[in-house]
Design a protein around this motif. Structure first.
Motif, PDB file in Angstrom:
ATOM      1  N   VAL A  74      49.986  38.401  27.819  1.00 55.86           N
ATOM      2  CA  VAL A  74      51.124  39.086  27.112  1.00 55.86           C
ATOM      3  C   VAL A  74      50.964  40.437  26.614  1.00 55.86           C
ATOM      4  O   VAL A  74      51.917  41.190  26.429  1.00 55.86           O
ATOM      5  N   CYS A  75      49.929  40.795  26.091  1.00 57.63           N
ATOM      6  CA  CYS A  75      49.366  42.146  25.589  1.00 57.63           C
ATOM      7  C   CYS A  75      49.450  43.151  26.821  1.00 57.63           C
ATOM      8  O   CYS A  75      50.378  44.273  26.505  1.00 57.63           O
ATOM      9  N   ALA A  78      53.095  43.787  27.466  1.00 54.80           N
ATOM     10  CA  ALA A  78      54.003  44.234  26.455  1.00 54.80           C
ATOM     11  C   ALA A  78      53.799  45.923  26.278  1.00 54.80           C
ATOM     12  O   ALA A  78      54.556  46.758  26.423  1.00 54.80           O
ATOM     13  N   LEU A  82      56.557  48.988  27.687  1.00 53.13           N
ATOM     14  CA  LEU A  82      56.831  50.046  26.794  1.00 53.13           C
ATOM     15  C   LEU A  82      56.341  51.246  27.437  1.00 53.13           C
ATOM     16  O   LEU A  82      57.302  52.194  27.533  1.00 53.13           O
ATOM     17  N   TYR A 189      63.268  43.867  34.893  1.00 57.07           N
ATOM     18  CA  TYR A 189      62.379  43.429  33.818  1.00 57.07           C
ATOM     19  C   TYR A 189      61.690  42.000  34.168  1.00 57.07           C
ATOM     20  O   TYR A 189      60.535  42.026  34.084  1.00 57.07           O
TER      21      TYR A 189
END
Length: 271
Positions: A74-75, A78, A82, A189
């Motif tokens: 997840v990190c 993310a 970005l 995405y």
């Protein structure tokens, strides 16, 4: 007529390749639910059990491995989303000197195998005292050249008039990016998320090198250590059950979003 027969042969070849690919997956899935003696007997029987999964779950800290893997996946995604979004927008819509050369350098990164960079990355983490940490596992993957390329291709297909209209309405560049480009690029995405998540979920060599403690090991490293442990040995039922526990979430995600995954590459111009 020749084209028709060629299409049929191609379809049968794809079905054959799919069947060959499914053989180990089906064998592993069946073995995971069979008792040990029945699985090793070589004869088919209707004996099935869920005991292999309870044995696996209690024999190794798979709950910790799952939490570590989810946090890493997840990190990383993310931060990649970005950074890739901002870089892709700059390459697609912001003119600046040397943009073509810089984008070419990003594309070159795609051709460099990640394993080549293990030694320099390890030395950097050692200097930063980040060995055996989750951040150390994530740090080399926080930027994605593939994600930048994929999103840039999608952003260039979006009509520039939509951005001009949003700017005339008083939107800032950030608002244009997240209110115009992001919603229209949602399938891309999704595809990028599948690629990023599957890579990080299956990443093995780098976490194996930089982690030493249970608190920081992901599923792939934990599964490898479990399969080689003395308690399990070569018991294929337990190993198959553990492997099924590891790959099931990834298979479920791909089956749910496979249509968006294929469509996004088609719309991005990737054949």
């Amino acid at each position: 007529m020749t084209l028709k027969w060629g299409t049929k042969i191609g379809n049968w070849m794809m079905l054959l390749m799919a069947a060959v690919w499914l053989v180990p997956l089906v064998w592993m899935s069946v073995t995971a639910f069979r008792p040990r003696k029945a699985a090793l007997s070589g004869f088919w029987s209707l004996d099935f059990t869920l005991g292999n999964f309870s044995t696996v779950w209690s024999a190794a800290p798979f709950a910790v491995y799952y939490l570590n893997t989810l946090l890493i996946v997840v990190c990383v995604f993310a931060v990649q989303m970005l950074s890739s979004t901002m870089a892709a927008y700059a390459f697609a819509r912001v003119p600046f000197a040397g943009s073509g050369i810089m984008f070419l350098l990003f594309l070159i990164q795609i051709m460099i195998p990640a394993d080549v960079l293990i030694f320099p990355n390890y030395n950097i983490l050692k200097d930063l005292s980040l060995l055996d940490t989750k951040l150390g596992i994530m740090l080399p993957y926080l930027a994605s050249a593939f994600g930048i390329f994929l999103l840039r291709q999608m952003f260039k297909t979006i009509p520039f008039e939509l951005e001009e209209a949003a700017l005339m309405e008083g939107c800032s560049k950030w608002q244009v990016l997240w209110k115009v480009y992001f919603p229209l690029s949602r399938p891309t995405y999704v595809a990028f998320a599948l690629v990023s998540i599957s890579y990080q979920w299956n990443n093995f060599l780098w976490p194996l090198i930089v982690t030493n403690s249970v608190e920081n090991r992901p599923l792939t490293v934990g599964l490898s250590i479990f399969a080689q442990s003395f308690e399990v040995g070569v018991q294929w039922t337990e190993v198959s059950a553990a492997t099924l526990l590891v790959i099931t979430p990834l298979l479920a995600i791909f089956l749910l979003f496979q249509r968006q995954f294929i469509d996004s590459f088609i719309h991005s111009g990737i054949k």
